[in-house]
Write an enzyme that holds these catalytic residues in place. Structure first.
Site, short mmCIF file in Angstrom:
data_model
loop_
_atom_site.label_atom_id
_atom_site.label_comp_id
_atom_site.label_asym_id
_atom_site.label_seq_id
_atom_site.Cartn_x
_atom_site.Cartn_y
_atom_site.Cartn_z
N ASP A 67 35.15 36.98 34.50
CA ASP A 67 34.95 38.34 33.99
C ASP A 67 36.18 39.15 34.36
O ASP A 67 36.90 38.81 35.31
CB ASP A 67 33.68 38.93 34.61
CG ASP A 67 33.55 40.42 34.36
OD1 ASP A 67 33.55 40.82 33.19
OD2 ASP A 67 33.46 41.17 35.34
N ASP A 69 36.56 43.20 34.21
CA ASP A 69 36.38 44.51 34.86
C ASP A 69 35.70 44.39 36.21
O ASP A 69 34.58 43.87 36.33
CB ASP A 69 35.55 45.42 33.96
CG ASP A 69 36.24 45.73 32.64
OD1 ASP A 69 37.46 45.48 32.55
OD2 ASP A 69 35.56 46.20 31.72
#
Length: 314
Positions: A67, A69
Site C-alpha cells: 500500500d 499512503d
C-alpha cells in the site's frame, strides 16, 4: 482500455465495479512495469538484469505488494499531488483549502475518511479533465521531487528493497492515480504499480474512472488479477498496509504485514498473529497515526488550515 468503456460504474454492482477496477489496474500495471524495465535496461546500457547473487533466495512465484499512503509514504499521495497542481495554478485557493482540511484529517486520525477520499477523488478528476496524460506525468515527476521524496518511510523502503534483493517483484497497490503511483514506483526502483485508472481518450483525460477507485476489495481483485497474469503463488507472496480497509488484500497472501497500523488493523493483525512494523516514533504517533518525522511544525500547519476552513464555513 477503450473496450471497457461501456461498463459504466452506475450500471454495475459494487462487486462488479471492484472486479473491473482491479482488472483495469492490473492491465495498466503490467504495461507500465514493462516500460520501467525497458528504461532500467537502457540506463544500464541495454544489458539485461543480472541474476540474483544467491538463487536460493529467489522465488519466481513470489512477489510483494505495498500500500502507498501512510505505508510507504507519510500522508496521502493524492493530497501532495494536489498541492503541486495548485502551485501550477490548476485550481483556486478554495480547492486548496479543501485539500488541506482532508490532509489534516488524515494526519490526525491516521485513517481514511470515505467522504474525504470521495471528495478528493472527484476534485482531482475535475481538475485533470481535458488535460493530456503526458502533461500530468511530466508534472507528476516534478511534484514527486517537491513534496513526496522526503516523505518516504525509510523502514518500509528497506522492506521493499529486501524483496528486490531476494529477486522478487515489488508492486505498489494504491487508490492514488496509476500515473502518480507509477512515478513513485519508478523513483523507488520498484517493479511497477497498481492504481486507480482514469479514463482517457486519445491521451486526454475524460474526467471519468474505469470501474471504481482501487480501494478496499478492489485492491484484492487487482492483486488477484496480477498474480494470475504473472503466474504468482499468493500463498508465497507478501502484502503490506497501514489500513483496515486493506484487510481483503492482506488476507489474500501468505505473508501479511501491518505497517504503521490503524487501531482496527492492529487489533485484527494481533488476533491473527500477523507481523507488525511501526516506524512512527512517540506514544501519540503510535496511537493516532501522526507521522512523527513530519515534525510539530507540519502538524501545526495542517491543523491551522483545518481550523481556518472550519471558521470560514461558519
Amino acid at each position: 482500455m477503450a473496450a471497457l468503456g461501456w461498463l459504466t460504474s452506475h450500471r454495475r454492482s459494487a462487486t462488479a465495479r471492484s472486479v473491473l477496477a482491479g482488472e483495469a489496474a492490473a492491465e495498466a500495471a503490467r504495461k507500465t512495469s514493462q516500460q520501467l524495465e525497458r528504461e532500467r535496461e537502457e540506463a544500464a546500457g541495454g544489458a539485461a538484469p543480472s541474476e540474483p547473487e544467491f538463487p536460493v533466495m529467489g522465488d519466481v512465484q513470489a512477489a510483494a505488494f505495498f500500500d502507498l499512503d501512510n505505508t510507504v509514504m507519510q500522508g496521502a499521495a493524492i493530497f501532495h499531488f494536489g498541492r503541486g497542481l495548485y502551485k501550477r495554478k490548476f485550481f483556486q485557493r478554495r480547492e486548496l483549502a479543501r485539500f488541506a482540511w482532508q490532509q489534516a484529517w488524515f494526519r490526525l486520525a491516521g485513517v481514511e475518511d470515505p467522504e474525504h477520499m470521495q471528495d478528493a477523488r472527484e476534485s482531482a478528476l475535475s481538475i485533470v479533465k481535458g488535460h493530456r496524460v503526458s502533461e500530468l506525468m511530466s508534472i507528476g515527476e516534478e511534484i514527486y521531487d517537491e513534496y513526496m521524496a522526503d516523505r518516504i518511510w525509510p523502514g518500509t523502503r528497506a522492506l521493499a528493497q529486501a524483496h528486490l534483493d531476494a529477486g522478487q517483484k515489488v508492486w505498489l497497490v494504491t487508490a492514488a492515480p496509476v500515473e502518480t503511483a507509477t512515478i513513485i514506483a519508478r523513483r523507488l526502483g520498484l517493479t511497477g504499480a497498481l492504481g486507480t485508472v482514469a479514463e482517457s481518450v486519445d491521451g486526454v483525460y475524460t474526467g471519468r474512472l474505469v470501474g471504481e477507485p482501487l480501494h478496499g476489495p478492489a485492491k484484492a481483485e487487482a492483486v488477484r488479477a496480477l498474480a494470475a497474469a504473472e503466474g504468482l503463488d499468493l500463498n508465497r507472496c507478501a502484502a503490506y498496509s497501514d489500513s483496515h480497509n486493506d484487510i481483503p488484500m492482506l488476507s489474500l497472501v501468505g505473508h501479511p504485514y501491518a505497517i504503521n497500523p490503524d487501531t482496527k488493523l492492529r487489533r485484527y493483525a494481533k488476533a491473527r498473529e500477523w507481523r507488525l512494523r511501526d516506524y512512527r516514533t512517540g506514544r501519540k504517533a503510535a496511537k493516532v497515526g501522526i507521522p512523527a518525522a513530519a515534525g510539530v511544525g507540519a502538524l501545526a500547519g495542517g491543523t491551522a488550515a483545518a481550523v481556518a476552513l472550519h471558521r470560514r464555513r461558519r
